[in-house]
Design an enzyme around this catalytic site. Structure first.
Site, PDB file in Angstrom:
ATOM      1  N   ASP A  97      38.912 -93.733 -52.346  1.00  0.00           N
ATOM      2  CA  ASP A  97      39.974 -93.758 -53.345  1.00  0.00           C
ATOM      3  C   ASP A  97      41.321 -94.075 -52.676  1.00  0.00           C
ATOM      4  OD1 ASP A  97      40.909 -93.494 -55.939  1.00  0.00           O
ATOM      5  OD2 ASP A  97      40.711 -91.315 -56.020  1.00  0.00           O
ATOM      6  N   HIS A  98      42.390 -94.031 -53.454  1.00  0.00           N
ATOM      7  CA  HIS A  98      43.765 -94.350 -53.025  1.00  0.00           C
ATOM      8  C   HIS A  98      44.030 -94.287 -51.521  1.00  0.00           C
ATOM      9  CE1 HIS A  98      45.510 -94.152 -57.119  1.00  0.00           C
ATOM     10  NE2 HIS A  98      44.544 -93.270 -57.315  1.00  0.00           N
ATOM     11  N   GLU A 171      48.741 -86.958 -56.908  1.00  0.00           N
ATOM     12  CA  GLU A 171      47.382 -86.833 -56.387  1.00  0.00           C
ATOM     13  C   GLU A 171      47.448 -86.918 -54.881  1.00  0.00           C
ATOM     14  OE1 GLU A 171      43.066 -88.428 -57.562  1.00  0.00           O
ATOM     15  OE2 GLU A 171      44.358 -90.033 -56.886  1.00  0.00           O
ATOM     16  N   HIS A 214      48.141 -89.205 -63.194  1.00  0.00           N
ATOM     17  CA  HIS A 214      47.190 -88.315 -62.525  1.00  0.00           C
ATOM     18  C   HIS A 214      47.458 -86.868 -62.932  1.00  0.00           C
ATOM     19  CE1 HIS A 214      46.702 -91.458 -59.164  1.00  0.00           C
ATOM     20  NE2 HIS A 214      45.564 -91.389 -59.804  1.00  0.00           N
ATOM     21  N   HIS A 251      42.637 -95.349 -63.990  1.00  0.00           N
ATOM     22  CA  HIS A 251      43.006 -94.165 -63.214  1.00  0.00           C
ATOM     23  C   HIS A 251      43.680 -93.151 -64.128  1.00  0.00           C
ATOM     24  CE1 HIS A 251      42.629 -95.371 -58.845  1.00  0.00           C
ATOM     25  NE2 HIS A 251      42.345 -96.499 -59.475  1.00  0.00           N
ATOM     26  N   ASN A 273      38.106 -93.378 -63.073  1.00  0.00           N
ATOM     27  CA  ASN A 273      38.153 -92.277 -62.113  1.00  0.00           C
ATOM     28  C   ASN A 273      38.241 -90.940 -62.824  1.00  0.00           C
ATOM     29  OD1 ASN A 273      38.361 -94.434 -60.372  1.00  0.00           O
ATOM     30  ND2 ASN A 273      40.126 -93.654 -59.269  1.00  0.00           N
TER      31      ASN A 273
END
Length: 342
Positions: A97-98, A171, A214, A251, A273
Protein backbone atom coordinates in the site's frame (compact mmCIF):
# COMPACT_ATOMS: atom_id res chain seq x y z
CA UNK A 1 -9.17 -27.39 -4.73
CA UNK A 2 -6.12 -25.42 -3.58
CA UNK A 3 -4.48 -22.45 -5.24
CA UNK A 4 -1.22 -20.62 -4.68
CA UNK A 5 -0.69 -16.86 -4.72
CA UNK A 6 -1.81 -15.44 -8.09
CA UNK A 7 0.76 -15.37 -10.88
CA UNK A 8 1.14 -12.12 -12.85
CA UNK A 9 -1.03 -13.66 -15.58
CA UNK A 10 -3.77 -14.67 -13.13
CA UNK A 11 -3.69 -11.23 -11.46
CA UNK A 12 -4.05 -9.54 -14.86
CA UNK A 13 -6.99 -11.83 -15.63
CA UNK A 14 -8.58 -11.00 -12.27
CA UNK A 15 -8.41 -7.26 -12.99
CA UNK A 16 -9.58 -7.68 -16.59
CA UNK A 17 -12.62 -9.68 -15.50
CA UNK A 18 -13.52 -7.20 -12.79
CA UNK A 19 -13.45 -4.34 -15.29
CA UNK A 20 -15.34 -6.28 -17.92
CA UNK A 21 -18.03 -7.66 -15.60
CA UNK A 22 -18.48 -4.56 -13.44
CA UNK A 23 -17.21 -5.62 -10.03
CA UNK A 24 -14.22 -4.80 -7.81
CA UNK A 25 -11.98 -6.70 -5.41
CA UNK A 26 -11.71 -5.88 -1.74
CA UNK A 27 -8.06 -5.11 -0.95
CA UNK A 28 -7.55 -5.94 2.71
CA UNK A 29 -4.74 -4.45 4.78
CA UNK A 30 -3.12 -6.99 7.09
CA UNK A 31 -0.61 -6.53 9.90
CA UNK A 32 -0.03 -10.08 11.18
CA UNK A 33 -0.31 -13.74 10.26
CA UNK A 34 -3.67 -13.80 12.03
CA UNK A 35 -5.19 -10.91 10.06
CA UNK A 36 -3.80 -12.53 6.89
CA UNK A 37 -5.52 -15.79 7.80
CA UNK A 38 -8.75 -13.87 8.45
CA UNK A 39 -8.49 -12.26 5.00
CA UNK A 40 -7.88 -15.60 3.28
CA UNK A 41 -10.80 -17.15 5.12
CA UNK A 42 -13.08 -14.23 4.25
CA UNK A 43 -12.28 -14.45 0.54
CA UNK A 44 -12.76 -18.22 0.56
CA UNK A 45 -16.12 -17.96 2.34
CA UNK A 46 -17.24 -15.30 -0.16
CA UNK A 47 -15.94 -17.43 -3.07
CA UNK A 48 -14.14 -14.30 -4.20
CA UNK A 49 -10.60 -13.83 -5.41
CA UNK A 50 -8.96 -10.95 -3.62
CA UNK A 51 -6.05 -8.70 -2.78
CA UNK A 52 -4.12 -8.71 0.48
CA UNK A 53 -1.96 -5.67 1.12
CA UNK A 54 0.53 -4.31 3.61
CA UNK A 55 1.27 -0.65 4.32
CA UNK A 56 4.64 0.81 5.35
CA UNK A 57 3.51 0.77 8.99
CA UNK A 58 2.13 -2.74 8.66
CA UNK A 59 5.39 -3.96 7.10
CA UNK A 60 7.40 -2.27 9.85
CA UNK A 61 5.21 -3.97 12.49
CA UNK A 62 5.39 -7.37 10.77
CA UNK A 63 9.18 -7.39 11.07
CA UNK A 64 8.93 -7.16 14.87
CA UNK A 65 8.13 -4.07 16.91
CA UNK A 66 11.81 -3.47 17.75
CA UNK A 67 13.27 -4.51 14.38
CA UNK A 68 11.17 -2.06 12.33
CA UNK A 69 12.42 -3.15 8.90
CA UNK A 70 9.75 -2.69 6.21
CA UNK A 71 11.47 -4.93 3.66
CA UNK A 72 11.92 -7.76 6.18
CA UNK A 73 8.29 -7.47 7.31
CA UNK A 74 6.96 -7.44 3.73
CA UNK A 75 9.12 -10.35 2.65
CA UNK A 76 8.11 -12.40 5.69
CA UNK A 77 4.42 -11.77 5.01
CA UNK A 78 4.74 -12.69 1.33
CA UNK A 79 6.62 -15.92 2.05
CA UNK A 80 4.17 -16.94 4.79
CA UNK A 81 1.22 -16.09 2.55
CA UNK A 82 2.60 -18.32 -0.22
CA UNK A 83 2.44 -21.31 2.10
CA UNK A 84 -0.93 -20.73 3.80
CA UNK A 85 -2.81 -19.30 0.78
CA UNK A 86 -2.22 -22.55 -1.10
CA UNK A 87 -4.82 -24.18 1.15
CA UNK A 88 -7.66 -21.91 0.01
CA UNK A 89 -9.68 -22.32 -3.22
CA UNK A 90 -9.34 -18.69 -4.33
CA UNK A 91 -6.69 -16.56 -6.04
CA UNK A 92 -4.94 -14.00 -3.85
CA UNK A 93 -2.72 -11.18 -5.09
CA UNK A 94 -0.19 -9.57 -2.75
CA UNK A 95 0.17 -5.79 -2.82
CA UNK A 96 2.03 -3.08 -0.92
CA UNK A 97 0.00 0.00 0.00
CA UNK A 98 0.90 3.74 0.07
CA UNK A 99 4.63 4.38 -0.34
CA UNK A 100 5.46 8.09 -0.12
CA UNK A 101 8.58 9.62 -1.66
CA UNK A 102 10.67 9.49 1.53
CA UNK A 103 10.10 5.75 1.90
CA UNK A 104 10.74 4.64 -1.70
CA UNK A 105 14.36 3.65 -1.01
CA UNK A 106 13.46 1.76 2.17
CA UNK A 107 10.33 0.01 0.94
CA UNK A 108 9.13 -0.07 -2.65
CA UNK A 109 12.42 0.03 -4.58
CA UNK A 110 14.12 -2.79 -2.63
CA UNK A 111 11.00 -4.95 -2.97
CA UNK A 112 10.89 -4.37 -6.74
CA UNK A 113 14.58 -5.35 -6.88
CA UNK A 114 13.85 -8.60 -5.00
CA UNK A 115 11.15 -9.43 -7.56
CA UNK A 116 13.42 -8.57 -10.48
CA UNK A 117 16.01 -10.99 -9.11
CA UNK A 118 13.36 -13.68 -8.60
CA UNK A 119 12.05 -13.24 -12.16
CA UNK A 120 15.61 -13.43 -13.52
CA UNK A 121 15.89 -16.84 -11.82
CA UNK A 122 12.67 -17.99 -13.45
CA UNK A 123 10.55 -17.52 -10.32
CA UNK A 124 7.40 -15.49 -9.71
CA UNK A 125 7.70 -11.94 -8.34
CA UNK A 126 7.46 -11.58 -4.55
CA UNK A 127 4.46 -9.21 -4.74
CA UNK A 128 2.04 -8.78 -7.63
CA UNK A 129 1.72 -5.01 -7.29
CA UNK A 130 3.18 -2.04 -5.43
CA UNK A 131 1.74 1.41 -4.80
CA UNK A 132 3.68 4.63 -5.34
CA UNK A 133 1.90 7.44 -3.49
CA UNK A 134 3.02 10.73 -5.03
CA UNK A 135 0.04 12.69 -3.74
CA UNK A 136 2.24 14.80 -1.45
CA UNK A 137 4.41 16.13 -4.30
CA UNK A 138 3.51 18.28 -7.29
CA UNK A 139 1.88 16.38 -10.16
CA UNK A 140 4.86 16.88 -12.50
CA UNK A 141 7.26 15.27 -10.01
CA UNK A 142 4.71 12.58 -9.12
CA UNK A 143 4.44 11.54 -12.77
CA UNK A 144 8.19 11.73 -13.34
CA UNK A 145 8.83 9.33 -10.45
CA UNK A 146 5.90 7.15 -11.53
CA UNK A 147 7.34 6.73 -15.03
CA UNK A 148 10.66 5.49 -13.64
CA UNK A 149 8.99 3.14 -11.17
CA UNK A 150 6.64 1.76 -13.82
CA UNK A 151 9.62 0.81 -15.98
CA UNK A 152 11.21 -1.06 -13.06
CA UNK A 153 7.92 -2.75 -12.13
CA UNK A 154 7.43 -3.93 -15.71
CA UNK A 155 10.85 -5.64 -15.60
CA UNK A 156 9.67 -7.53 -12.51
CA UNK A 157 6.28 -8.45 -14.06
CA UNK A 158 4.60 -6.31 -11.38
CA UNK A 159 1.62 -3.99 -11.74
CA UNK A 160 2.14 -0.51 -10.29
CA UNK A 161 -0.51 1.46 -8.46
CA UNK A 162 -0.20 5.23 -8.40
CA UNK A 163 -2.24 8.05 -6.92
CA UNK A 164 -3.13 11.41 -8.41
CA UNK A 165 -5.05 13.86 -6.28
CA UNK A 166 -5.03 13.58 -2.50
CA UNK A 167 -6.89 11.24 -0.14
CA UNK A 168 -7.84 13.21 2.96
CA UNK A 169 -7.61 12.11 6.57
CA UNK A 170 -4.75 10.16 8.14
CA UNK A 171 -3.16 6.77 7.50
CA UNK A 172 0.17 5.51 8.81
CA UNK A 173 1.17 8.99 9.95
CA UNK A 174 0.44 10.63 6.59
CA UNK A 175 -2.22 13.30 7.09
CA UNK A 176 -3.92 15.41 4.44
CA UNK A 177 -6.41 18.23 4.70
CA UNK A 178 -9.94 17.84 3.42
CA UNK A 179 -10.18 20.39 0.58
CA UNK A 180 -10.55 20.73 -3.21
CA UNK A 181 -7.39 18.66 -3.79
CA UNK A 182 -9.51 15.62 -2.92
CA UNK A 183 -10.97 15.74 -6.44
CA UNK A 184 -8.83 14.67 -9.40
CA UNK A 185 -9.38 16.76 -12.53
CA UNK A 186 -9.59 15.57 -16.16
CA UNK A 187 -6.43 17.63 -16.77
CA UNK A 188 -4.56 15.61 -14.13
CA UNK A 189 -5.75 12.40 -15.75
CA UNK A 190 -4.65 13.45 -19.26
CA UNK A 191 -1.21 14.45 -17.90
CA UNK A 192 -1.00 11.00 -16.29
CA UNK A 193 -1.78 9.20 -19.55
CA UNK A 194 0.80 11.32 -21.36
CA UNK A 195 3.49 10.51 -18.77
CA UNK A 196 2.93 6.82 -18.13
CA UNK A 197 0.80 5.75 -21.08
CA UNK A 198 -2.41 3.76 -21.05
CA UNK A 199 -0.85 0.32 -20.67
CA UNK A 200 1.75 0.23 -23.43
CA UNK A 201 4.62 1.21 -21.05
CA UNK A 202 3.62 -1.29 -18.38
CA UNK A 203 0.38 -1.98 -16.58
CA UNK A 204 -0.71 0.23 -13.73
CA UNK A 205 -3.83 0.88 -11.71
CA UNK A 206 -4.82 4.39 -10.76
CA UNK A 207 -6.05 5.80 -7.47
CA UNK A 208 -7.85 8.89 -8.66
CA UNK A 209 -9.54 10.86 -5.89
CA UNK A 210 -13.18 11.86 -5.75
CA UNK A 211 -13.49 13.12 -2.18
CA UNK A 212 -12.00 10.03 -0.50
CA UNK A 213 -10.92 10.28 3.13
CA UNK A 214 -8.94 7.72 5.14
CA UNK A 215 -10.23 6.73 8.56
CA UNK A 216 -13.71 6.19 9.87
CA UNK A 217 -16.62 8.54 9.27
CA UNK A 218 -20.35 8.24 9.59
CA UNK A 219 -22.16 7.89 6.25
CA UNK A 220 -22.77 11.35 4.79
CA UNK A 221 -19.79 12.98 6.57
CA UNK A 222 -17.55 12.58 3.54
CA UNK A 223 -18.66 14.19 0.28
CA UNK A 224 -17.84 11.62 -2.36
CA UNK A 225 -18.41 12.56 -5.99
CA UNK A 226 -18.03 9.33 -7.99
CA UNK A 227 -18.96 11.21 -11.18
CA UNK A 228 -15.41 12.64 -11.07
CA UNK A 229 -14.23 9.16 -12.09
CA UNK A 230 -16.57 9.16 -15.09
CA UNK A 231 -15.26 12.58 -16.12
CA UNK A 232 -11.62 11.47 -16.13
CA UNK A 233 -12.39 8.20 -17.93
CA UNK A 234 -14.35 10.10 -20.59
CA UNK A 235 -11.65 12.77 -21.05
CA UNK A 236 -8.77 10.33 -21.46
CA UNK A 237 -10.92 7.82 -23.33
CA UNK A 238 -11.84 10.44 -25.94
CA UNK A 239 -8.20 11.36 -26.47
CA UNK A 240 -6.90 7.78 -26.74
CA UNK A 241 -9.91 6.12 -28.34
CA UNK A 242 -10.42 3.69 -25.42
CA UNK A 243 -13.49 3.05 -23.32
CA UNK A 244 -12.68 3.45 -19.59
CA UNK A 245 -8.91 3.53 -20.19
CA UNK A 246 -8.01 3.43 -16.48
CA UNK A 247 -8.29 0.56 -14.02
CA UNK A 248 -9.27 2.60 -10.97
CA UNK A 249 -8.73 2.14 -7.23
CA UNK A 250 -11.06 3.39 -4.48
CA UNK A 251 -9.19 4.53 -1.33
CA UNK A 252 -10.76 5.64 1.94
CA UNK A 253 -13.92 3.61 1.49
CA UNK A 254 -14.91 3.24 5.16
CA UNK A 255 -18.30 4.79 5.82
CA UNK A 256 -19.20 5.01 2.12
CA UNK A 257 -22.77 4.19 1.17
CA UNK A 258 -23.51 1.14 -0.98
CA UNK A 259 -24.85 3.45 -3.72
CA UNK A 260 -21.57 5.42 -3.83
CA UNK A 261 -19.54 2.21 -3.91
CA UNK A 262 -21.58 0.70 -6.74
CA UNK A 263 -21.52 3.94 -8.75
CA UNK A 264 -17.72 4.15 -8.45
CA UNK A 265 -17.39 0.53 -9.58
CA UNK A 266 -19.57 1.26 -12.62
CA UNK A 267 -16.97 3.83 -13.75
CA UNK A 268 -14.09 1.33 -13.78
CA UNK A 269 -13.02 0.82 -10.14
CA UNK A 270 -11.50 -2.68 -9.87
CA UNK A 271 -9.98 -2.47 -6.37
CA UNK A 272 -11.29 -0.96 -3.15
CA UNK A 273 -9.05 -0.65 -0.10
CA UNK A 274 -10.54 -1.71 3.22
CA UNK A 275 -8.62 -1.23 6.44
CA UNK A 276 -10.49 0.72 9.13
CA UNK A 277 -13.63 -1.44 8.95
CA UNK A 278 -11.71 -4.71 9.12
CA UNK A 279 -9.53 -3.43 11.97
CA UNK A 280 -12.67 -2.74 13.97
CA UNK A 281 -14.24 -6.07 13.02
CA UNK A 282 -11.12 -7.85 14.28
CA UNK A 283 -10.80 -5.92 17.55
CA UNK A 284 -14.49 -5.78 18.59
CA UNK A 285 -14.78 -9.47 19.64
CA UNK A 286 -11.46 -9.19 21.49
CA UNK A 287 -12.84 -6.32 23.57
CA UNK A 288 -15.99 -8.32 24.26
CA UNK A 289 -13.97 -11.36 25.33
CA UNK A 290 -11.88 -9.27 27.75
CA UNK A 291 -14.89 -7.55 29.29
CA UNK A 292 -16.90 -10.75 29.63
CA UNK A 293 -14.00 -12.74 31.05
CA UNK A 294 -12.38 -10.02 33.13
CA UNK A 295 -11.46 -12.25 36.09
CA UNK A 296 -10.34 -15.07 33.78
CA UNK A 297 -7.92 -13.11 31.61
CA UNK A 298 -6.50 -11.29 34.66
CA UNK A 299 -5.13 -12.85 37.81
CA UNK A 300 -7.38 -10.72 40.00
CA UNK A 301 -6.61 -10.45 43.75
CA UNK A 302 -3.83 -12.99 43.60
CA UNK A 303 -5.96 -15.67 41.92
CA UNK A 304 -4.68 -17.78 39.02
CA UNK A 305 -7.05 -16.64 36.30
CA UNK A 306 -8.34 -19.00 33.62
CA UNK A 307 -5.72 -20.21 31.15
CA UNK A 308 -8.36 -21.10 28.55
CA UNK A 309 -9.59 -17.51 28.59
CA UNK A 310 -6.22 -15.76 28.34
CA UNK A 311 -4.81 -18.17 25.76
CA UNK A 312 -4.47 -15.86 22.69
CA UNK A 313 -6.12 -18.52 20.55
CA UNK A 314 -9.40 -18.25 22.47
CA UNK A 315 -9.95 -14.59 21.58
CA UNK A 316 -7.92 -14.77 18.37
CA UNK A 317 -10.37 -17.21 16.79
CA UNK A 318 -13.28 -14.86 17.52
CA UNK A 319 -11.35 -11.94 16.01
CA UNK A 320 -10.51 -13.94 12.89
CA UNK A 321 -14.11 -15.08 12.45
CA UNK A 322 -15.48 -11.53 12.71
CA UNK A 323 -12.91 -10.04 10.33
CA UNK A 324 -13.60 -12.79 7.79
CA UNK A 325 -17.34 -12.02 8.00
CA UNK A 326 -16.65 -8.33 7.31
CA UNK A 327 -14.64 -9.32 4.22
CA UNK A 328 -17.54 -11.45 2.98
CA UNK A 329 -19.74 -8.36 3.35
CA UNK A 330 -17.21 -6.29 1.38
CA UNK A 331 -17.09 -8.87 -1.42
CA UNK A 332 -20.89 -8.82 -1.59
CA UNK A 333 -20.95 -5.00 -1.70
CA UNK A 334 -18.34 -4.95 -4.48
CA UNK A 335 -20.08 -7.88 -6.25
CA UNK A 336 -16.92 -10.02 -6.40
CA UNK A 337 -18.58 -12.71 -4.24
CA UNK A 338 -19.11 -15.98 -6.09
CA UNK A 339 -16.97 -14.85 -9.03
CA UNK A 340 -13.62 -16.52 -8.34
CA UNK A 341 -11.66 -17.63 -11.38
CA UNK A 342 -12.17 -21.31 -12.06
Amino acid sequence: MTMPIATPEVYAEMLDRAKQDGFAFPAINVTSSQTLNAALRGFAEAESDGIVQVSTGGADYLSGSTVKDMVVGSTALAEYARVVAAKYPVNIALHTDHCPKDKLDGFMRPLIKISQERVARGEEPLFQSHMWDGSAVELHENLQIAAGLLEECAKARIIMEMEIGVVGGEEDGVANEINEKLYTTPGDAIATAEAVGVGEKGRYILAATFGNVHGVYKPGSVKLRPEVLKDIQDAVGAKYGKDKPFDLVFHGGSGSSLEEIREAVSYGVVKMNIDTDTQYAFTRPVAEHMFRNYDGVLKVDGEVGNKKQYDPRSWGKAAETAMAARIVEAAENLQSAGKKLK
